[in-house]
Design a protein around this motif. Structure first.
Motif, short mmCIF file in Angstrom:
data_model
loop_
_atom_site.label_atom_id
_atom_site.label_comp_id
_atom_site.label_asym_id
_atom_site.label_seq_id
_atom_site.Cartn_x
_atom_site.Cartn_y
_atom_site.Cartn_z
N GLU A 27 0.83 -1.20 0.00
CA GLU A 27 0.00 0.00 0.00
C GLU A 27 0.87 1.26 0.00
N CYS A 30 2.14 2.01 -3.47
CA CYS A 30 1.09 2.54 -4.35
C CYS A 30 0.74 3.99 -4.05
N GLU A 133 -6.75 -9.68 5.93
CA GLU A 133 -6.83 -9.14 4.57
C GLU A 133 -5.45 -9.08 3.92
N TRP A 137 -4.31 -10.71 0.45
CA TRP A 137 -3.74 -9.81 -0.55
C TRP A 137 -2.36 -10.31 -0.97
N ARG A 193 -13.92 4.18 2.84
CA ARG A 193 -14.31 3.32 1.73
C ARG A 193 -15.80 3.01 1.88
N ARG A 196 -17.02 -0.19 3.65
CA ARG A 196 -16.45 -0.53 4.95
C ARG A 196 -17.29 0.10 6.07
N TYR A 218 -14.10 7.44 -0.33
CA TYR A 218 -12.81 7.18 -0.96
C TYR A 218 -13.05 6.60 -2.34
N TYR A 221 -10.24 4.09 -4.57
CA TYR A 221 -9.28 3.42 -3.67
C TYR A 221 -8.69 2.17 -4.33
N ASP A 222 -9.55 1.31 -4.87
CA ASP A 222 -9.06 0.06 -5.47
C ASP A 222 -8.12 0.32 -6.63
N GLU A 223 -8.43 1.33 -7.44
CA GLU A 223 -7.59 1.65 -8.59
C GLU A 223 -6.23 2.20 -8.15
N SER A 226 -4.16 -1.26 -6.12
CA SER A 226 -4.11 -2.61 -6.70
C SER A 226 -2.74 -2.95 -7.26
N ASN A 227 -2.03 -1.97 -7.80
CA ASN A 227 -0.74 -2.23 -8.44
C ASN A 227 -0.05 -0.90 -8.70
#
Length: 567
Positions: A27, A30, A133, A137, A193, A196, A218, A221-223, A226-227
């Protein structure tokens, strides 16, 4: 190690400064670019800031004693707050935290003196849930890398090769923010999020305790997390955070003291010392020079980043390599190219900088820095897109004394191939598909619908089609696009051969880059025998990132050898 950003010239410095508290692990990788973007936005509002690496993370020192869990990171946060006040001339702080960093804002905030407000972005409310989590992940990341079971870190709290100290993990497991018994700040922006419920419940709890709560979904967030290679910055969230911090800082009035200039900082290890610096046109590039504690020997090494990973590298591999080189008496520079990590973009340049010619300008600036510091000659080393950049930069940079290219995706970029699409849907090598097809885990994932069979079929078709097209130009000459690509690749290798620039190519056994290597130089690599300056090594049982310790050690040995041979 920390980076201070003063208020911008022409603004009125606020009496509030922002202390960034980073998340941990994947995290953090990112969100690094997001922190730099926010720091620049705050500076434009007259708000100074400091972002820093906890001990044992990023560019900071390793081998710390973590007995008791979080006290080491808490003390580092207190030291960062003290330093920020000294540099900014302010009395009050605004804490901006993400993930575990948001949680630390609540846990450590009371020890930091006057805290005017907090921005809590996707806070870890329950440490136990967070670690579960994180484990899931981590498995997804390892699956994506194609790591075999024996190559994975087991029995540890880890992700993407980063290991959380056991005592820290034990302390994190006990975190329960719902048990908070006092408001950590008077004003709080909760960036939650939407799915959540525990984050919404935490906001309600802090409101019950007397804090003035503002809320921001948020979005994106995932975008973002993620990477790091394909991370999309959450523009709406960044704008809202900037607006909220700006309003709070404006209400605090002007700074009570003058801003101080940061003094040259040196991080001292047992066998090295490191200096963070900015260099290049308008000092726009951020990097770290690592020097041996003893006598220097060999050429220096310029370590080029991979994709959008910050200059610490995947699983801190670049930090480890720099310090390994220093142990052998070899100096190095690791840095972020423009629009990567801590280096801002070039005005007017395209947002996608990977595989672009503009990155070669950054490499030239790196050679200029090494010359200014009397650290020439220098060897270039990089992985994937960094390997491509090393190879291409060596062609037009006569000061390059050698190249170590690890898993280069390609040697000449096909301008008809979109970089974004290539990064997002990068096909695996045919060897990797073959290996996975024989795996029981693949059969289980296929049965459960976790594998996109259609996408895999398309990728395999692309690889077969490209291989056939690249092998055909021997008959078609330069009449086809692939013929021109082949000619460009061979011309590039000839140019380096004429200059007698040593080139070391290192591939993992199933890396996708091998598809293009074999297409250009034959299934057995016999075409490479025409270039006496090139050595090729294929490492079995390694992934694209060279994660296994044996593969990582081999890469470091080859870089050391290249540096010593180039002197």
């Amino acid at each position: 190690m920390g980076l201070f950003t003063p208020s911008m010239t022409g603004t009125t410095p606020s009496d509030c400064a922002v202390l960034f508290l980073s998340p941990w692990g994947f995290e953090e990788m990112c969100t690094r670019k997001l922190w730099r973007d926010l720091a620049e936005r705050f500076a434009g509002l007259g708000v100074a800031s400091l972002r820093f690496d906890y001990p044992g993370t990023g560019d900071s020192l390793d081998h710390m004693e973590f007995s008791g869990g979080l006290p080491v990171w808490e003390k580092a946060t207190e030291a960062a707050a003290t330093e920020l006040r000294r540099l900014s001339g302010t009395t009050r702080l605004i804490l901006v935290g993400h993930g575990l960093g948001a949680t630390f804002s609540i846990l450590f905030g009371r020890q930091l003196g006057a805290v005017e407000g907090m921005v809590l972005m996707a806070p870890v409310v329950s440490g136990r849930s967070y670690l579960r989590e994180l484990s899931a992940w981590s498995k997804m990341v390892d699956d994506g890398l194609g790591l075999a079971e024996e190559q994975r870190l087991t029995g540890k709290t880890s992700i993407a090769g980063l290991v959380m100290p056991e005592d820290v993990a034990a302390a994190v497991r006990k975190i329960n923010l719902q048990a908070t018994d006092a408001a950590p700040a008077g004003s709080i922006l909760m960036v939650h999020r939407p799915a959540r419920d525990n984050e919404a419940a935490l906001a309600a709890r802090l409101e019950e305790l007397g804090a003035i709560i503002s809320r921001q979904p948020y979005l994106g967030y995932d975008e973002l997390v993620s990477n790091p290679t394909i991370a999309t910055q959450p523009e709406a969230v960044a704008s809202r955070v900037t607006e909220w911090v700006g309003a709070l800082a404006a209400a605090a009035g002007p700074a009570s003291g003058p801003q101080s200039s940061p003094f040259p900082a040196v991080l001292k290890g047992d066998d090295f010392f490191e200096e963070p610096l900015r260099f290049g046109p308008n000092s726009r590039l951020s990097g770290v020079v690592c020097m041996p504690a003893g006598a220097r020997r060999g050429a220096s090494v310029i370590l080029l980043g991979t994709a959008y990973d910050r200059h610490a590298g995947w699983a801190r591999s670049t930090v480890d390599t720099a310090r390994c080189l220093a142990l052998q008496g070899i100096a190095s520079l690791r840095f972020d190219a423009a629009n990567v990590g801590d280096s801002p973009p070039v005005d007017g340049a395209a947002g996608q900088v990977l595989f672009s010619e503009g990155q070669r300008d950054d490499v030239r600036s790196a050679f200029d820095l090494m010359a200014e510091r009397q650290l020439s000659p220098a060897v270039l080393a990089g992985r994937c897109s960094g390997a491509y950049l090393a190879f291409q930069s060596a062609i037009d940079e006569p000061r390059c004394s050698g190249v170590v290219a690890i898993n280069p995706f390609t040697f000449v970029w096909d301008r008809d191939e979109g970089v974004d699409e290539a990064l997002r849907y990068n096909p695996r090598s045919l060897g990797d598909y073959r290996k996975r097809a024989l795996s029981l885990d693949t059969l289980r994932r296929l049965a459960s619908g976790q594998i996109n069979l259609g996408r895999a079929a398309v990728n395999i078709g692309k690889q077969l089609g490209r291989r056939a097209a690249l092998m055909a130009p021997g008959l078609l000459g330069r009449l086809s696009k692939y013929g021109r690509l082949r000619h460009a690749v061979l011309s590039a290798f000839r140019a380096l051969a004429e200059r007698r620039t040593p080139v070391r190519l290192i591939y993992s056994g199933t890396d996708v880059g091998l598809e293009r290597y074999h297409a250009y130089f034959g299934a057995d690599g016999s075409g490479m025998t025409a270039f006496a300056n090139v050595t090729v090594e294929i490492v079995p049982d390694a992934d694209h990132n060279m994660s296994p310790p044996s593969a990582k050690a081999l890469v470091q040995r080859r870089i050391v050898e290249a540096a010593l041979a180039a002197d």
